[in-house]
Motif scaffolding. Structure first.
Motif, PDB file in Angstrom:
ATOM      1  N   ARG A 100     -29.114  18.523  19.978  1.00 27.79           N
ATOM      2  CA  ARG A 100     -29.928  19.229  19.535  1.00 27.79           C
ATOM      3  C   ARG A 100     -29.578  20.362  19.300  1.00 27.79           C
ATOM      4  O   ARG A 100     -29.109  21.286  20.064  1.00 27.79           O
ATOM      5  N   LEU A 101     -29.768  21.247  18.085  1.00 27.27           N
ATOM      6  CA  LEU A 101     -29.456  22.506  17.629  1.00 27.27           C
ATOM      7  C   LEU A 101     -30.619  23.219  17.214  1.00 27.27           C
ATOM      8  O   LEU A 101     -31.371  22.634  16.250  1.00 27.27           O
ATOM      9  N   GLU A 102     -30.640  24.796  17.443  1.00 29.61           N
ATOM     10  CA  GLU A 102     -31.785  25.616  16.999  1.00 29.61           C
ATOM     11  C   GLU A 102     -31.116  25.863  15.541  1.00 29.61           C
ATOM     12  O   GLU A 102     -29.863  26.021  15.516  1.00 29.61           O
ATOM     13  N   TRP A 103     -31.968  26.144  14.837  1.00 31.42           N
ATOM     14  CA  TRP A 103     -31.474  26.646  13.420  1.00 31.42           C
ATOM     15  C   TRP A 103     -30.463  27.685  13.232  1.00 31.42           C
ATOM     16  O   TRP A 103     -29.470  27.790  12.654  1.00 31.42           O
ATOM     17  N   PRO A 104     -30.453  28.717  14.125  1.00 31.12           N
ATOM     18  CA  PRO A 104     -29.647  29.812  13.991  1.00 31.12           C
ATOM     19  C   PRO A 104     -28.162  29.401  14.504  1.00 31.12           C
ATOM     20  O   PRO A 104     -27.149  29.926  14.203  1.00 31.12           O
ATOM     21  N   GLU A 105     -28.158  28.187  15.203  1.00 33.65           N
ATOM     22  CA  GLU A 105     -26.859  27.783  15.528  1.00 33.65           C
ATOM     23  C   GLU A 105     -26.000  27.072  14.338  1.00 33.65           C
ATOM     24  O   GLU A 105     -24.654  26.931  14.332  1.00 33.65           O
ATOM     25  N   VAL A 106     -26.503  26.607  13.453  1.00 32.30           N
ATOM     26  CA  VAL A 106     -26.095  26.260  12.134  1.00 32.30           C
ATOM     27  C   VAL A 106     -25.651  27.030  11.201  1.00 32.30           C
ATOM     28  O   VAL A 106     -26.617  27.619  10.420  1.00 32.30           O
ATOM     29  N   LEU A 107     -24.499  27.335  10.978  1.00 32.74           N
ATOM     30  CA  LEU A 107     -24.043  28.596   9.990  1.00 32.74           C
ATOM     31  C   LEU A 107     -23.786  27.918   8.744  1.00 32.74           C
ATOM     32  O   LEU A 107     -24.113  28.473   7.487  1.00 32.74           O
ATOM     33  N   ALA A 108     -23.327  26.702   8.574  1.00 34.90           N
ATOM     34  CA  ALA A 108     -23.020  25.895   7.238  1.00 34.90           C
ATOM     35  C   ALA A 108     -23.032  24.643   7.453  1.00 34.90           C
ATOM     36  O   ALA A 108     -22.950  23.875   8.211  1.00 34.90           O
ATOM     37  N   VAL A 109     -23.469  23.835   6.171  1.00 37.63           N
ATOM     38  CA  VAL A 109     -23.126  22.652   6.007  1.00 37.63           C
ATOM     39  C   VAL A 109     -22.476  22.097   4.962  1.00 37.63           C
ATOM     40  O   VAL A 109     -22.503  22.833   3.754  1.00 37.63           O
ATOM     41  N   HIS A 110     -21.499  21.346   5.305  1.00 36.67           N
ATOM     42  CA  HIS A 110     -20.287  20.913   4.241  1.00 36.67           C
ATOM     43  C   HIS A 110     -20.298  19.425   4.042  1.00 36.67           C
ATOM     44  O   HIS A 110     -20.278  18.818   4.961  1.00 36.67           O
ATOM     45  N   LEU A 111     -19.986  19.236   2.928  1.00 34.91           N
ATOM     46  CA  LEU A 111     -19.833  17.897   2.458  1.00 34.91           C
ATOM     47  C   LEU A 111     -18.652  17.846   1.470  1.00 34.91           C
ATOM     48  O   LEU A 111     -19.036  17.985   0.043  1.00 34.91           O
ATOM     49  N   ARG A 112     -17.429  17.861   1.892  1.00 33.58           N
ATOM     50  CA  ARG A 112     -16.108  18.129   0.819  1.00 33.58           C
ATOM     51  C   ARG A 112     -15.887  16.776   0.312  1.00 33.58           C
ATOM     52  O   ARG A 112     -16.042  15.749   0.705  1.00 33.58           O
ATOM     53  N   ASN A 113     -15.152  16.818  -0.902  1.00 34.04           N
ATOM     54  CA  ASN A 113     -14.780  15.771  -1.704  1.00 34.04           C
ATOM     55  C   ASN A 113     -13.744  15.089  -0.657  1.00 34.04           C
ATOM     56  O   ASN A 113     -12.989  15.562  -0.125  1.00 34.04           O
ATOM     57  N   GLY A 114     -14.081  13.748  -0.296  1.00 35.01           N
ATOM     58  CA  GLY A 114     -13.185  12.956   0.569  1.00 35.01           C
ATOM     59  C   GLY A 114     -13.639  13.059   2.039  1.00 35.01           C
ATOM     60  O   GLY A 114     -13.063  12.158   2.799  1.00 35.01           O
ATOM     61  N   ASP A 115     -14.520  13.786   2.547  1.00 30.98           N
ATOM     62  CA  ASP A 115     -15.298  13.690   3.891  1.00 30.98           C
ATOM     63  C   ASP A 115     -15.945  12.506   3.847  1.00 30.98           C
ATOM     64  O   ASP A 115     -16.867  12.045   3.052  1.00 30.98           O
ATOM     65  N   PRO A 116     -15.739  11.989   5.223  1.00 33.41           N
ATOM     66  CA  PRO A 116     -16.392  10.520   5.473  1.00 33.41           C
ATOM     67  C   PRO A 116     -18.068  10.943   5.927  1.00 33.41           C
ATOM     68  O   PRO A 116     -18.616  10.000   5.831  1.00 33.41           O
ATOM     69  N   TRP A 117     -18.329  12.176   5.953  1.00 33.60           N
ATOM     70  CA  TRP A 117     -19.888  12.504   6.308  1.00 33.60           C
ATOM     71  C   TRP A 117     -19.961  14.081   6.327  1.00 33.60           C
ATOM     72  O   TRP A 117     -18.922  14.537   6.132  1.00 33.60           O
ATOM     73  N   VAL A 118     -21.060  14.593   6.480  1.00 31.87           N
ATOM     74  CA  VAL A 118     -21.255  16.052   6.545  1.00 31.87           C
ATOM     75  C   VAL A 118     -20.798  16.568   8.061  1.00 31.87           C
ATOM     76  O   VAL A 118     -20.777  15.892   8.727  1.00 31.87           O
ATOM     77  N   PHE A 119     -20.239  17.772   7.600  1.00 30.22           N
ATOM     78  CA  PHE A 119     -19.948  18.545   8.999  1.00 30.22           C
ATOM     79  C   PHE A 119     -20.596  19.785   9.017  1.00 30.22           C
ATOM     80  O   PHE A 119     -21.030  20.364   8.031  1.00 30.22           O
ATOM     81  N   LEU A 120     -21.219  20.103  10.143  1.00 29.95           N
ATOM     82  CA  LEU A 120     -21.928  21.410  10.274  1.00 29.95           C
ATOM     83  C   LEU A 120     -20.948  22.391  11.265  1.00 29.95           C
ATOM     84  O   LEU A 120     -20.613  22.174  12.224  1.00 29.95           O
ATOM     85  N   ASP A 121     -20.955  23.704  10.601  1.00 32.91           N
ATOM     86  CA  ASP A 121     -20.111  24.766  11.209  1.00 32.91           C
ATOM     87  C   ASP A 121     -21.201  25.385  12.129  1.00 32.91           C
ATOM     88  O   ASP A 121     -22.259  25.810  11.647  1.00 32.91           O
ATOM     89  N   LEU A 122     -20.815  25.464  13.327  1.00 35.74           N
ATOM     90  CA  LEU A 122     -21.767  26.148  14.409  1.00 35.74           C
ATOM     91  C   LEU A 122     -21.387  27.459  14.896  1.00 35.74           C
ATOM     92  O   LEU A 122     -20.245  27.777  14.685  1.00 35.74           O
ATOM     93  N   ALA A 123     -22.236  28.071  15.435  1.00 37.68           N
ATOM     94  CA  ALA A 123     -22.120  29.615  15.767  1.00 37.68           C
ATOM     95  C   ALA A 123     -21.254  29.629  16.626  1.00 37.68           C
ATOM     96  O   ALA A 123     -20.544  31.057  17.073  1.00 37.68           O
ATOM     97  N   ASP A 124     -21.085  28.702  17.787  1.00 35.20           N
ATOM     98  CA  ASP A 124     -19.791  28.937  18.557  1.00 35.20           C
ATOM     99  C   ASP A 124     -18.555  28.609  18.070  1.00 35.20           C
ATOM    100  O   ASP A 124     -17.532  28.628  18.977  1.00 35.20           O
TER     101      ASP A 124
END
Length: 145
Positions: free
Chosen positions: A85-109
């Motif tokens: 469980r993440l609070e919204w301020p912990e999620v800095l960016a949402v990435h789905l790059r070409n070739g990625d198997p799934w989405v990655f979330l960049d976190l504040a930590d």
């Protein structure tokens, strides 16, 4: 993102992949059960077949588990073996790059969290739409919001 953002709460899942996994699991389970009932065998042997059938159903159920749920307070990422469980301020960016198997979330930590609930596998366009929607929600509700 163009257009309105999704209404909260919203759950993102790989629907096509999930449907395929569940259909294959049910079909394999049914075939094994039918074979077990048709063969002349002892109760112990039949029990082994039934256990195997449940395994053939359980594995796809396990693989179909991942999802991402966003609500007013944040986002919950459920992967194969973890739930976070993440609070919204912990999620800095949402990435789905070409070739990625799934989405990655960049976190504040400083770490990155895979979000297997949004995966391009057999439904690339849906995954792209879901990633954009989650990105928009993170931008709207996150630290900048």
């Amino acid at each position: 993102m163009t257009g309105p953002s999704p209404q909260l709460p919203v759950t993102f899942r790989p629907h096509r992949t999930r449907a395929l996994l569940l259909a294959l699991g049910l079909a394999a389970c049914a075939v094994i059960v039918v074979v077990a009932l048709m063969l002349d065998m002892s109760g112990g042997q039949r029990s082994g077949f039934f256990f195997t059938a449940l395994c053939f159903l359980g594995v796809p159920l396990f693989l179909a588990r991942p999802h991402v749920t966003a609500d007013e307070g944040g986002v919950t990422v459920v992967n194969l073996t973890t739930r976070r469980r993440l609070e919204w301020p912990e999620v800095l960016a949402v990435h789905l790059r070409n070739g990625d198997p799934w989405v990655f979330l960049d976190l504040a930590d400083g770490t990155s969290l895979p979000a297997m609930g949004i995966q391009p596998g057999i439904a690339r366009e849906q995954a792209i739409r879901d990633a954009k929607a989650l990105r928009e929600l993170a931008e709207r509700h996150g630290a900048a919001g």
